[in-house]
Design an enzyme around this catalytic site. Sequence first.
Site, short mmCIF file in Angstrom:
data_model
loop_
_atom_site.label_atom_id
_atom_site.label_comp_id
_atom_site.label_asym_id
_atom_site.label_seq_id
_atom_site.Cartn_x
_atom_site.Cartn_y
_atom_site.Cartn_z
N TYR A 73 22.28 55.55 -73.17
CA TYR A 73 21.40 56.71 -73.32
C TYR A 73 21.28 57.05 -74.80
O TYR A 73 22.26 56.94 -75.55
CB TYR A 73 21.98 57.88 -72.52
CG TYR A 73 21.09 59.10 -72.46
CD1 TYR A 73 19.72 58.98 -72.22
CD2 TYR A 73 21.61 60.38 -72.65
CE1 TYR A 73 18.91 60.09 -72.17
CE2 TYR A 73 20.80 61.50 -72.60
CZ TYR A 73 19.44 61.35 -72.37
OH TYR A 73 18.64 62.46 -72.32
N TYR A 98 24.72 66.85 -73.73
CA TYR A 98 25.33 65.60 -73.30
C TYR A 98 26.68 65.51 -74.00
O TYR A 98 26.88 64.77 -74.94
CB TYR A 98 24.42 64.43 -73.69
CG TYR A 98 24.71 63.12 -72.97
CD1 TYR A 98 24.38 62.95 -71.63
CD2 TYR A 98 25.28 62.05 -73.64
CE1 TYR A 98 24.62 61.75 -70.99
CE2 TYR A 98 25.53 60.84 -73.00
CZ TYR A 98 25.19 60.70 -71.68
OH TYR A 98 25.42 59.50 -71.04
P1 NAD Z 1 24.60 57.22 -60.50
O1 NAD Z 1 25.32 58.42 -60.01
O2 NAD Z 1 23.67 56.53 -59.57
O3 NAD Z 1 25.61 56.11 -61.04
C1 NAD Z 1 26.86 56.35 -61.62
C2 NAD Z 1 27.87 55.65 -60.75
O4 NAD Z 1 29.12 55.54 -61.42
C3 NAD Z 1 28.15 56.37 -59.43
O5 NAD Z 1 27.86 55.51 -58.36
C4 NAD Z 1 29.65 56.67 -59.51
O6 NAD Z 1 30.25 56.62 -58.25
C5 NAD Z 1 30.11 55.56 -60.42
N1 NAD Z 1 31.42 55.75 -61.06
C6 NAD Z 1 31.87 56.83 -61.75
N2 NAD Z 1 33.14 56.62 -62.17
C7 NAD Z 1 33.48 55.36 -61.75
C8 NAD Z 1 34.67 54.57 -61.86
N3 NAD Z 1 35.74 55.03 -62.50
N4 NAD Z 1 34.67 53.35 -61.30
C9 NAD Z 1 33.60 52.87 -60.65
N5 NAD Z 1 32.45 53.58 -60.51
C10 NAD Z 1 32.39 54.81 -61.06
O7 NAD Z 1 23.84 57.69 -61.83
P2 NAD Z 1 22.94 56.92 -62.91
O8 NAD Z 1 22.35 58.02 -63.72
O9 NAD Z 1 22.04 55.95 -62.27
O10 NAD Z 1 24.00 56.19 -63.82
C11 NAD Z 1 24.06 54.80 -64.01
C12 NAD Z 1 24.13 54.48 -65.50
O11 NAD Z 1 22.90 54.85 -66.11
C13 NAD Z 1 25.23 55.24 -66.25
O12 NAD Z 1 25.81 54.40 -67.21
C14 NAD Z 1 24.43 56.33 -66.93
O13 NAD Z 1 25.08 56.85 -68.08
C15 NAD Z 1 23.18 55.56 -67.28
N6 NAD Z 1 22.01 56.38 -67.69
C16 NAD Z 1 21.53 57.34 -66.85
C17 NAD Z 1 20.44 58.12 -67.25
C18 NAD Z 1 19.87 59.20 -66.34
O14 NAD Z 1 19.08 60.03 -66.80
N7 NAD Z 1 20.21 59.22 -65.07
C19 NAD Z 1 19.84 57.90 -68.50
C20 NAD Z 1 20.35 56.89 -69.32
C21 NAD Z 1 21.44 56.14 -68.90
#
Ligand code: NAD
Length: 286
Positions: free
Chosen positions: A172, A182
């Site tokens: 991000y 954040y």
């Molecule tokens: P999401 O909730 O779908 O995914 C995050 C996942 O991480 C969840 O399924 C959670 O259970 C899992 N998780 C947390 N701790 C964990 C651990 N210790 N071991 C294994 N799994 C674990 O949300 P998302 O937003 O799709 O996130 C996915 C990626 O995308 C992350 O790296 C997030 O930072 C990144 N991201 C998200 C956004 C946004 O706006 N949603 C923007 C940029 C980047």
Amino acid sequence: RGKRAFIAGIADDNGYGWAIAKSLAAAGAEILVGTWVPALNIFETSLRRGKFDESRVLPDGSLMEIAKVYPLDAVFDCPEDVPEDVKTNKRYAGSSKWTVTEVAESVKQDFGTIDILVHSLANGPEVIKPLSETSRKGYLAAISASSYSFISLLKHFLPIMNPGGATISLTYIASERIIPGYGGGMSSAKAALESDTKVLAFEAGRKHKIRVNTISAGPLGSRAAKAIGFIDMMINYSLENAPLQKELYAEEVGNTAAFLASPLASAITGATVYVDNGLNAMAVGV
Ligand code: NAD
């Protein structure tokens, strides 16, 4: 032979991990999933009961199949690392072999090798706290779950990755520019992840012919993002200010991941690829 992908960080059908799984499945890959242990039960139950069937539909009309769901907690590398209170926690006690080494070992036993490794997980227990008010414990927990977890997965899956394979993580823009809200060291964790993408691209490229890239994704109303609390504001900000004034679909991130994992991207490694309707290119909001 079709490719095989292991995607860590899927616990529902809303996040980027699910969208990446779908794009990879649509391109013909076999899908293995790593689900956070405390979320495993509800994810598997929902899958079994057909709750995700609508979102499993692929462009050709078939349903995405998940060959196997592995319980995973990416903050623990081996059983010796797991503290007693986690071991005996009832959300963990029902599952076994969920540390990173054990999951890699299980995948090896079940399937032999993989071609694609996706890291779509993050966690920062103090994310709602400003960085300057973050505790040492909270900061290190964010780095452990969101940055080192990728190093650990790569380290333990590399020996079973076929040469020519690829890895992808999600980052991000808060890593490079100020995004108030954040917090908790999450901005630092993403900065580490992006820097590590370069160093690991060198190491995995030279040693194993594996490519390492990260996607800097725009805002999506996933479960994790809702926990941060400002996601609707970020989505609206993007709609108003990005070069492309349209909704950002998780599928667009999924398709980029499928491209980066494919031979079409055979010369791309060590890159941070923006999939954000171009918002990263703006200096001011207009
Ligand atoms: P999401 O909730 O779908 O995914 C995050 C996942 O991480 C969840 O399924 C959670 O259970 C899992 N998780 C947390 N701790 C964990 C651990 N210790 N071991 C294994 N799994 C674990 O949300 P998302 O937003 O799709 O996130 C996915 C990626 O995308 C992350 O790296 C997030 O930072 C990144 N991201 C998200 C956004 C946004 O706006 N949603 C923007 C940029 C980047």
